[in-house]
Design an enzyme around this catalytic site. Structure first.
Site, PDB file in Angstrom:
ATOM      1  N   GLN A  66       3.006   7.477  -2.340  1.00  0.00           N
ATOM      2  CA  GLN A  66       2.772   7.606  -3.778  1.00  0.00           C
ATOM      3  C   GLN A  66       1.331   7.352  -4.244  1.00  0.00           C
ATOM      4  O   GLN A  66       0.808   8.095  -5.082  1.00  0.00           O
ATOM      5  CB  GLN A  66       3.716   6.644  -4.537  1.00  0.00           C
ATOM      6  N   GLU A 188       4.533  -0.690  -3.179  1.00  0.00           N
ATOM      7  CA  GLU A 188       4.481  -0.978  -4.614  1.00  0.00           C
ATOM      8  C   GLU A 188       4.755  -2.437  -5.011  1.00  0.00           C
ATOM      9  O   GLU A 188       3.902  -3.116  -5.586  1.00  0.00           O
ATOM     10  CB  GLU A 188       5.499  -0.061  -5.322  1.00  0.00           C
ATOM     11  N   ASP A 217       1.329   1.475  -7.042  1.00  0.00           N
ATOM     12  CA  ASP A 217       1.053   2.760  -6.399  1.00  0.00           C
ATOM     13  C   ASP A 217       0.315   3.717  -7.335  1.00  0.00           C
ATOM     14  O   ASP A 217      -0.837   4.076  -7.108  1.00  0.00           O
ATOM     15  CB  ASP A 217       2.374   3.413  -5.969  1.00  0.00           C
ATOM     16  N   GLY A 296      -0.918  -9.596 -26.895  1.00  0.00           N
ATOM     17  CA  GLY A 296      -2.076  -9.765 -27.769  1.00  0.00           C
ATOM     18  C   GLY A 296      -1.862 -10.900 -28.757  1.00  0.00           C
ATOM     19  O   GLY A 296      -0.981 -11.735 -28.579  1.00  0.00           O
ATOM     20  N   GLY A 297      -2.656 -10.897 -29.811  1.00  0.00           N
ATOM     21  CA  GLY A 297      -2.588 -12.001 -30.772  1.00  0.00           C
ATOM     22  C   GLY A 297      -1.513 -11.821 -31.833  1.00  0.00           C
ATOM     23  O   GLY A 297      -1.341 -12.686 -32.685  1.00  0.00           O
TER      24      GLY A 297
HETATM   25  N1  COA Z   1      -0.941  14.073  12.727  1.00  0.00           N
HETATM   26  C1  COA Z   1      -0.680  13.122  13.643  1.00  0.00           C
HETATM   27  N2  COA Z   1      -0.394  11.845  13.322  1.00  0.00           N
HETATM   28  C2  COA Z   1      -0.349  11.547  12.011  1.00  0.00           C
HETATM   29  C3  COA Z   1      -0.625  12.489  11.005  1.00  0.00           C
HETATM   30  C4  COA Z   1      -0.936  13.817  11.411  1.00  0.00           C
HETATM   31  N3  COA Z   1      -1.185  14.785  10.529  1.00  0.00           N
HETATM   32  N4  COA Z   1      -0.506  11.873   9.805  1.00  0.00           N
HETATM   33  C5  COA Z   1      -0.174  10.592  10.054  1.00  0.00           C
HETATM   34  N5  COA Z   1      -0.072  10.386  11.379  1.00  0.00           N
HETATM   35  C6  COA Z   1       0.254   9.139  12.079  1.00  0.00           C
HETATM   36  C7  COA Z   1      -0.851   8.117  11.963  1.00  0.00           C
HETATM   37  O1  COA Z   1      -1.912   8.408  12.833  1.00  0.00           O
HETATM   38  C8  COA Z   1      -0.107   6.834  12.298  1.00  0.00           C
HETATM   39  O2  COA Z   1      -0.022   6.712  13.712  1.00  0.00           O
HETATM   40  P1  COA Z   1      -0.570   5.397  14.486  1.00  0.00           P
HETATM   41  O3  COA Z   1      -0.027   4.211  13.753  1.00  0.00           O
HETATM   42  O4  COA Z   1       0.018   5.605  15.843  1.00  0.00           O
HETATM   43  O5  COA Z   1      -2.034   5.423  14.468  1.00  0.00           O
HETATM   44  C9  COA Z   1       1.308   7.120  11.789  1.00  0.00           C
HETATM   45  O6  COA Z   1       1.352   8.512  11.457  1.00  0.00           O
HETATM   46  C10 COA Z   1       1.746   6.307  10.592  1.00  0.00           C
HETATM   47  O7  COA Z   1       0.772   6.277   9.552  1.00  0.00           O
HETATM   48  P2  COA Z   1       0.749   5.027   8.546  1.00  0.00           P
HETATM   49  O8  COA Z   1      -0.085   5.231   7.383  1.00  0.00           O
HETATM   50  O9  COA Z   1       0.367   3.838   9.332  1.00  0.00           O
HETATM   51  O10 COA Z   1       2.254   5.022   7.994  1.00  0.00           O
HETATM   52  P3  COA Z   1       3.324   3.865   8.027  1.00  0.00           P
HETATM   53  O11 COA Z   1       4.616   4.515   7.735  1.00  0.00           O
HETATM   54  O12 COA Z   1       3.239   3.048   9.251  1.00  0.00           O
HETATM   55  O13 COA Z   1       2.889   2.946   6.799  1.00  0.00           O
HETATM   56  C11 COA Z   1       2.296   2.500   4.505  1.00  0.00           C
HETATM   57  C12 COA Z   1       3.092   3.405   5.463  1.00  0.00           C
HETATM   58  C13 COA Z   1       2.369   3.123   3.117  1.00  0.00           C
HETATM   59  C14 COA Z   1       2.912   1.096   4.458  1.00  0.00           C
HETATM   60  C15 COA Z   1       0.844   2.409   4.986  1.00  0.00           C
HETATM   61  O14 COA Z   1       0.342   3.701   5.119  1.00  0.00           O
HETATM   62  C16 COA Z   1      -0.068   1.591   4.093  1.00  0.00           C
HETATM   63  O15 COA Z   1      -0.028   0.370   4.060  1.00  0.00           O
HETATM   64  N6  COA Z   1      -0.957   2.284   3.355  1.00  0.00           N
HETATM   65  C17 COA Z   1      -1.964   1.650   2.530  1.00  0.00           C
HETATM   66  C18 COA Z   1      -1.375   1.086   1.273  1.00  0.00           C
HETATM   67  C19 COA Z   1      -0.609   2.102   0.499  1.00  0.00           C
HETATM   68  O16 COA Z   1      -1.092   3.140   0.135  1.00  0.00           O
HETATM   69  N7  COA Z   1       0.636   1.737   0.183  1.00  0.00           N
HETATM   70  C20 COA Z   1       1.432   2.431  -0.778  1.00  0.00           C
HETATM   71  C21 COA Z   1       1.992   3.659  -0.330  1.00  0.00           C
HETATM   72  S1  COA Z   1       2.646   4.430  -1.787  1.00  0.00           S
END
Ligand code: COA
Length: 475
Positions: A66, A188, A217, A296-297
């Site tokens: 998001q 979030e 988010d 607010g106030g």
């Molecule tokens: N091709 C190949 N691999 C891909 C890819 C693509 N096009 N797009 C994503 N991936 C892989 C990544 O390389 C990663 O692999 P790795 O961990 O082996 O390096 C994997 O997909 C997962 O990506 P990631 O962002 O770590 O997702 P997640 O599901 O583990 O975590 C969140 C999700 C949202 C918790 C995390 O991305 C996060 O903390 N983001 C920052 C804060 C944020 O935006 N949070 C709110 C989200 S609304």
């Protein structure tokens, strides 16, 4: 950019039916005519026909879920060409989350990914890397909200990107900024809690509460979009890109800044506008939860309206703003409060707010929330009906302004989305449906990246843009 059907335009009087095709490059803005501070001559095209605010800006959208998609959708609404990179066969995880139509992209995805093109690339495949490199060279901004370290593990470090394209702005959303929690994954509600919103939301007697508005988010996405636009503006002067980072904790805290204000005010004594003060409950060392007290106030509270017994949203927010105290007294049948020293002044009312709001509520309970709105606004008393999402979805004025927009999707049919909340007189938003997974892969390879047919076949045959066999089966 490929034309897409089912485009809904933001309503704007005098808006042109068709935007012009000519794109004014950002760099042109530097060309001085000697008279206008380096700006080009004012366009003589009718307002709304001189292109869109971010036309010509290309976004390499590596975002998901998001926070990032909110940012890139807003940039798309302003006319940027948003190229969303998705994992082959899988795509943004939200495509399949909270699905309401079997086998189709969810509303979670479709409502956050309008005005974008989708290309599938395996970022870890050598041929995928080749396409990504070309995208980095072709785009102005890379937006990502992967977990900390993910982009680096793909080989896309700042140094690498900057070497390929020194003009590239690299914008990131992370849960926390540098510090003890910087490596944590964040969603979030974690951000709402860490940013001070949850501890200050809810009732004093109850637990901390998260709010339905996605301030962690979507709120952070909005902050990042602002950072990107500022970086684009600075790049006009410096010619180089920069890193733009917004931690979700920081974004939430920015939105909760009035509570940090109150934290510091505590040193000077109790927070007299909090109803806790009027109730004689002592304050502790930290800002307490304040229920529906106004931030607010001017004291305010949520009051029941006619039909509240059966309608959970039959309530109104009522503000006892000092300048309209006399009309309030007249409306609620308490004209004597206008001169009674216990009620006539704001300080005198503070310890009696609970009783005052209970008396006002006796009046609001005889009216619907819309009747209260109509009667009070005639005499400038600020009130707000508690609108349900059903009422908002059906509200004609929000449809008329393009804030709530119906778009058509080839897979799932018609759905509502939130259009551009910001209206601009010379940049008219066209809300376009979200892309299917990989829908624009071919046109991006050909038209944006200028790969030859031979190169496209080579890349495609390598498997870098398609799902591995077993993932295809799973889907
Ligand atoms: N091709 C190949 N691999 C891909 C890819 C693509 N096009 N797009 C994503 N991936 C892989 C990544 O390389 C990663 O692999 P790795 O961990 O082996 O390096 C994997 O997909 C997962 O990506 P990631 O962002 O770590 O997702 P997640 O599901 O583990 O975590 C969140 C999700 C949202 C918790 C995390 O991305 C996060 O903390 N983001 C920052 C804060 C944020 O935006 N949070 C709110 C989200 S609304």
């Amino acid at each position: 950019m490929a034309k897409r059907k089912n485009v809904s335009k933001q309503k704007n009087k005098g808006a042109a039916k068709k935007p012009p095709r000519k794109v004014v490059k950002l760099a042109n803005a530097r060309r001085s005519n000697g008279k206008s501070n380096g700006l080009p001559r004012p366009s003589n095209k009718p307002y709304g026909q001189a292109g869109k605010a971010l036309e010509g800006v290309k976004i390499l959208d590596f975002s998901h879920v998001q926070a990032g998609p909110t940012c890139t959708q807003l940039l798309g609404y302003m006319g940027a060409d948003v190229i969303k990179v998705e994992r082959p066969g899988v795509g943004d995880i939200t495509r399949i989350q909270l699905r309401d139509v079997k086998g189709q992209d969810s509303l979670y995805f479709t409502m956050l990914n309008g005005n974008k093109r989708s290309i599938t690339i395996d970022s870890k495949h050598p041929q995928g890397k080749r396409v990504l490199d070309a995208l980095i060279k072709a785009c102005d901004v890379l937006v990502e909200n992967f977990a900390p370290g993910t982009l680096d593990r793909m080989g896309l470090t700042w140094e690498y990107i900057h070497k390929l394209n020194p003009r590239m702005i690299v914008a990131s959303v992370k849960g926390f900024g540098p510090g003890p929690y910087e490596d944590c994954k964040v969603y979030e509600n974690v951000a709402q809690c860490a940013g001070g919103a949850a501890s200050t939301t809810g009732f004093r007697e109850g637990p901390p509460l998260v709010t339905g508005a996605q301030i962690g988010d979507s709120g952070t996405g909005l902050h990042v979009a602002w950072g990107i636009v500022c970086a684009l503006y600075q790049r006009i002067r410096t010619g180089r890109g920069q890193k733009v980072l917004c931690a979700m904790q920081d974004g939430v805290l920015n939105l909760a800044r009035v509570k940090l204000r109150d934290q510091q005010r505590l040193k000077a004594g109790p927070l007299t506008e909090y109803s806790q003060y009027g109730e004689g409950v002592p304050f502790g060392p930290t800002v307490p939860r304040a229920g529906n007290d106004s931030g607010g106030g001017q004291p305010g509270w949520i009051l029941k309206c006619k039909g509240w017994e059966n309608d959970p949203d039959s309530y109104v927010y009522f503000i006892t703003q000092a300048p309209v105290w006399e009309p309030i007294c007249d409306l609620i049948g308490k004209p004597e409060w206008k001169t009674d020293p216990d009620y006539a002044t704001p300080p005198a009312r503070l310890p009696r707010l609970k009783q005052i709001f209970a008396t006002i509520e006796e009046w609001t309970m005889t009216k619907t929330k819309f009747e209260v709105m109509e009667i009070c606004n005639k005499v400038d008393i600020p009130v707000g009906p508690i609108l349900s999402m059903k009422e908002i979805a059906e509200e004609p004025s929000l449809r008329a302004t393009g804030t709530v927009v119906e778009v058509d999707h080839p897979g799932r049919g018609k759905y509502l989305t939130v259009g551009n909340p910001v209206k601009m007189s010379d940049s008219i938003t066209e809300v376009k449906r979200s892309p299917l997974l990989g829908e624009h892969t071919d046109e991006i390879l050909k038209d944006v990246l200028k790969f030859s047919s031979k190169e496209i076949s080579e890349i495609k045959n390598s498997g870098a843009l398609s799902a591995p066999k077993k993932e295809e089966k799973a889907a």
